[in-house]
Design an enzyme around this catalytic site. Structure first.
Site, mmCIF file in Angstrom:
data_model
loop_
_atom_site.group_PDB
_atom_site.id
_atom_site.type_symbol
_atom_site.label_atom_id
_atom_site.label_comp_id
_atom_site.label_asym_id
_atom_site.label_seq_id
_atom_site.Cartn_x
_atom_site.Cartn_y
_atom_site.Cartn_z
ATOM 1 N N SER A 123 0.860 -1.179 0.000
ATOM 2 C CA SER A 123 0.000 0.000 0.000
ATOM 3 C C SER A 123 0.899 1.232 0.000
ATOM 4 O O SER A 123 1.872 1.290 -0.749
ATOM 5 C CB SER A 123 -0.937 -0.043 1.206
ATOM 6 O OG SER A 123 -1.739 1.099 1.249
ATOM 7 N N TYR A 137 -4.466 8.695 -6.948
ATOM 8 C CA TYR A 137 -3.505 7.803 -6.295
ATOM 9 C C TYR A 137 -4.013 7.424 -4.905
ATOM 10 O O TYR A 137 -3.984 6.265 -4.505
ATOM 11 C CB TYR A 137 -2.145 8.485 -6.212
ATOM 12 C CG TYR A 137 -1.053 7.620 -5.621
ATOM 13 C CD1 TYR A 137 -0.641 6.454 -6.262
ATOM 14 C CD2 TYR A 137 -0.424 7.975 -4.431
ATOM 15 C CE1 TYR A 137 0.364 5.656 -5.735
ATOM 16 C CE2 TYR A 137 0.579 7.187 -3.894
ATOM 17 C CZ TYR A 137 0.971 6.034 -4.549
ATOM 18 O OH TYR A 137 1.968 5.239 -4.014
ATOM 19 N N LYS A 141 -5.017 3.677 -3.380
ATOM 20 C CA LYS A 141 -4.364 3.144 -2.183
ATOM 21 C C LYS A 141 -5.345 2.979 -1.020
ATOM 22 O O LYS A 141 -5.258 2.013 -0.261
ATOM 23 C CB LYS A 141 -3.192 4.037 -1.771
ATOM 24 C CG LYS A 141 -2.016 3.993 -2.746
ATOM 25 C CD LYS A 141 -1.453 2.579 -2.878
ATOM 26 C CE LYS A 141 -0.189 2.548 -3.715
ATOM 27 N NZ LYS A 141 0.355 1.173 -3.842
#
Length: 313
Positions: A123, A137, A141
Site C-alpha cells: 500500500s 492515487y 491506495k
C-alpha cells in the site's frame, strides 16, 4: 509476484514485469527462477501468468508468498485528470492488486497438502493520509487498504492465508490545470517538496524493503495486517490517526443519532423526506462550512461515516 518455496528442495522465485527484459539482473539459466511478462490491468495476462507458472513447476507447484507491488503515483490537479488517466491509475493500483491476490488465494486454498500462504499488498502512506494533487492515487491506495482488510477477514483460519498492507517510485504527472498553476496552490507547494526530496535521495532502498518482507515471512510470528515502513510513515500515520480521534471526540454529540430521535426531529414525517439540513445543522458553527440546505439524506443509516467537503466561499 509469487515466491514459491518447495520445502523438499530449495527456494524458487516467480518474478514478473510488464517487460521481462527489465529483469536482466536475474540469471536466465537458473531453473529455480521463472521470469514472466505480466500486465496486472489485464485479467488474461494475470491468468496466463499463473497457468504458465503451474506448468513450469509441474506437480510440486505451489505458492507460499506473493508480493503485489505494481503501481505508480499519478500527480497533478484532479480537475485536469482525463478519464483515461484516472481509470488507468485505479486499474493498476487497485484492480491489478485484486486480480493477482484472488488468483493467489485460489492456489493457496486449493492445495490440500500445502494449504495457506502469505500475501503482501504494498500500500502506501497515501492509503492512510491524503495530500493535495494526488486524488486518484489516494483513491487507489485507500481502496487497497479497505479491500485487503475485508478479504483478510474472509479467510478461514485453516487456510492460513494472511494479507499485509505496507504503508510505503514510479510517478506520472498530469498536465497542470490553468486554475491551479500559481506557486502558492497546495499541489504546487507539495510538488516542490517532493521533487526536492527525490533529488536529495530521500526514501527507502528497495533492498531494505525486500529484507523486511523476508523477515516478516520467515520469522514465524503473527503477521501484522498493517505494517508501516520508515520513520516518516510512522510519524505521519500516527499524526493522522490521532487527529481522527480528536475529530471523532469533537463531533460525538452529532454522531449519537438513532431512528427514534430522527423521527422526533421530523415530527413523524416520512423517513424518505428527512433532509441533511436537520442532521448537519450543528456544522454551521464551523467557520469553513455553510449550512447544508436541502440535499436528501437516507432516514436510517446505521454504522455509517459521512464525508463532506467544505463548500466554496
Amino acid at each position: 509476484m509469487p515466491i514459491s518455496n518447495d520445502r523438499r528442495a530449495v527456494k524458487r522465485l516467480i518474478v514478473t514485469a510488464r517487460n521481462p527484459a527489465t529483469l536482466s539482473y536475474l540469471p536466465d539459466d537458473d531453473p529455480k527462477i521463472l521470469k514472466l511478462a505480466l500486465d496486472v490491468t489485464s485479467s488474461t495476462s494475470v491468468n496466463n501468468a499463473f497457468k504458465t507458472a503451474a506448468t513450469h513447476f509441474g506437480e510440486s507447484y505451489h505458492i507460499d508468498v506473493v508480493v503485489n507491488n505494481a503501481g505508480y503515483s499519478l500527480s497533478g490537479d484532479t480537475e485536469s485528470a482525463t478519464d483515461e488517466e484516472a481509470h488507468q491509475e485505479i486499474e493498476t493500483l487497485f484492480f491489478g492488486t485484486a486480480r493477482v491476490t484472488m488468483q493467489a488465494i485460489k492456489v493457496m486454498r486449493q492445495e490440500k497438502d500445502h494449504r495457506g500462504g502469505l500475501i503482501f499488498n504494498i500500500s502506501s502512506l497515501a492509503g492512510v493520509c491524503a495530500f493535495p494533487g494526488h486524488a486518484y492515487y489516494h483513491a487507489g491506495k485507500f481502496a487497497i487498504e479497505g479491500w485487503t482488510e475485508s478479504v483478510a477477514r474472509e479467510m478461514h483460519p485453516n487456510w492460513n492465508s494472511v494479507k499485509t498492507n505496507f504503508e510505503g517510485g514510479s510517478k506520472k504527472y498530469m498536465a497542470p490545470h490553468e486554475a491551479y498553476t500559481a506557486g502558492d496552490m497546495p499541489s504546487r507547494k507539495l510538488e516542490k517538496i517532493v521533487k526536492g526530496a527525490l533529488k536529495s535521495g530521500a526514501g527507502i532502498e528497495p533492498l531494505a524493503i525486500a529484507q523486511t518482507l523476508f523477515e516478516i515471512a520467515s520469522r514465524g510470528q503473527k503477521v501484522p495486517l498493517h505494517q508501516p515502513l520508515g520513520a516518516t510513515a510512522m510519524m505521519l500515520i500516527k499524526k493522522k490517526l490521532e487527529g481522527r480521534l480528536e475529530g471523532l471526540e469533537a463531533c460525538k454529540e452529532l454522531a449519537m443519532i438513532n431512528k427514534v430521535n430522527l423521527l422526533e426531529q421530523q415530527n413523524s414525517r416520512q423517513a424518505s423526506n428527512i433532509s441533511s439540513k436537520n442532521i448537519f445543522s450543528g456544522l454551521n458553527e464551523h467557520p469553513n462550512r455553510r449550512r447544508f440546505d436541502s440535499s436528501p439524506f437516507p432516514a436510517f443509516v446505521e454504522a455509517s461515516v459521512v464525508c463532506a467537503m467544505p463548500p466554496f466561499r
